[in-house]
Motif scaffolding. Sequence first.
Motif, PDB file in Angstrom:
ATOM      1  N   VAL A  27      92.286 -30.261  49.006  1.00 64.17           N
ATOM      2  CA  VAL A  27      93.619 -29.633  48.958  1.00 64.17           C
ATOM      3  C   VAL A  27      94.698 -30.695  48.763  1.00 64.17           C
ATOM      4  O   VAL A  27      95.643 -30.498  48.002  1.00 64.17           O
ATOM      5  N   LEU A  70     101.333 -28.379  46.057  1.00 62.61           N
ATOM      6  CA  LEU A  70     100.837 -27.595  47.175  1.00 62.61           C
ATOM      7  C   LEU A  70     101.206 -26.120  47.060  1.00 62.61           C
ATOM      8  O   LEU A  70     101.290 -25.415  48.054  1.00 62.61           O
ATOM      9  N   ALA A  71     101.396 -25.668  45.835  1.00 62.60           N
ATOM     10  CA  ALA A  71     101.562 -24.234  45.602  1.00 62.60           C
ATOM     11  C   ALA A  71     100.225 -23.546  45.855  1.00 62.60           C
ATOM     12  O   ALA A  71      99.169 -24.193  45.849  1.00 62.60           O
ATOM     13  N   TRP A  72     100.237 -22.248  46.045  1.00 66.67           N
ATOM     14  CA  TRP A  72      99.012 -21.555  46.448  1.00 66.67           C
ATOM     15  C   TRP A  72      97.903 -21.611  45.400  1.00 66.67           C
ATOM     16  O   TRP A  72      96.738 -21.759  45.750  1.00 66.67           O
ATOM     17  N   GLN A  73      98.234 -21.549  44.115  1.00 65.60           N
ATOM     18  CA  GLN A  73      97.180 -21.549  43.104  1.00 65.60           C
ATOM     19  C   GLN A  73      96.464 -22.900  42.997  1.00 65.60           C
ATOM     20  O   GLN A  73      95.232 -22.940  43.062  1.00 65.60           O
ATOM     21  N   ALA A  96      96.290 -25.203  45.250  1.00 61.26           N
ATOM     22  CA  ALA A  96      95.611 -25.423  46.530  1.00 61.26           C
ATOM     23  C   ALA A  96      94.342 -24.579  46.630  1.00 61.26           C
ATOM     24  O   ALA A  96      93.314 -25.051  47.127  1.00 61.26           O
ATOM     25  N   LEU A  97      94.394 -23.352  46.117  1.00 60.70           N
ATOM     26  CA  LEU A  97      93.202 -22.492  46.117  1.00 60.70           C
ATOM     27  C   LEU A  97      92.119 -23.056  45.212  1.00 60.70           C
ATOM     28  O   LEU A  97      90.942 -23.129  45.589  1.00 60.70           O
ATOM     29  N   TRP A 109      88.676 -24.437  46.982  1.00 57.70           N
ATOM     30  CA  TRP A 109      87.528 -23.538  46.882  1.00 57.70           C
ATOM     31  C   TRP A 109      86.169 -24.230  46.959  1.00 57.70           C
ATOM     32  O   TRP A 109      85.249 -23.704  47.602  1.00 57.70           O
TER      33      TRP A 109
END
Length: 125
Positions: free
Chosen positions: A91, A97-100, A102-103, A107
């Motif tokens: 991460v 560090l936006a959600w996409q 970071a995801l 993962w």
Amino acid sequence: MTDLDIWVRRGCATVVAAVAGYASYEHQREFALHGGADPTGASLWPLSVDGLLVLATVGLLMPNRQGNLRARCAVRLAFFLGIAVSMAANVAAAPTLAWQPALVAGWPPVALLLAVALLARGNLT
């Protein structure tokens, strides 16, 4: 469950683990470079994390013949610590560090955790 079914399930788990390992390696290497490691150390750093995970995975998948609770706890601790470090490094290596991002970066260790959990529970054996 047929032998073919068992081998297909194990093969799929192996593919998930291989893809997760590849993606995770690149993120961890980037993390180590930004953390101050030299290029050689940064290339080796992910192997220490993923090597620990491989050893712990083998320990989790072995039948519990001796019943040594302390050893089983150490194996579980090593596995979850390896997953935690891998997750943090993945991460942190995300471009933002936006959600996409970071995801996407986070993962691989989650996929590895779930694949091992399924194998260890016997759902894929």
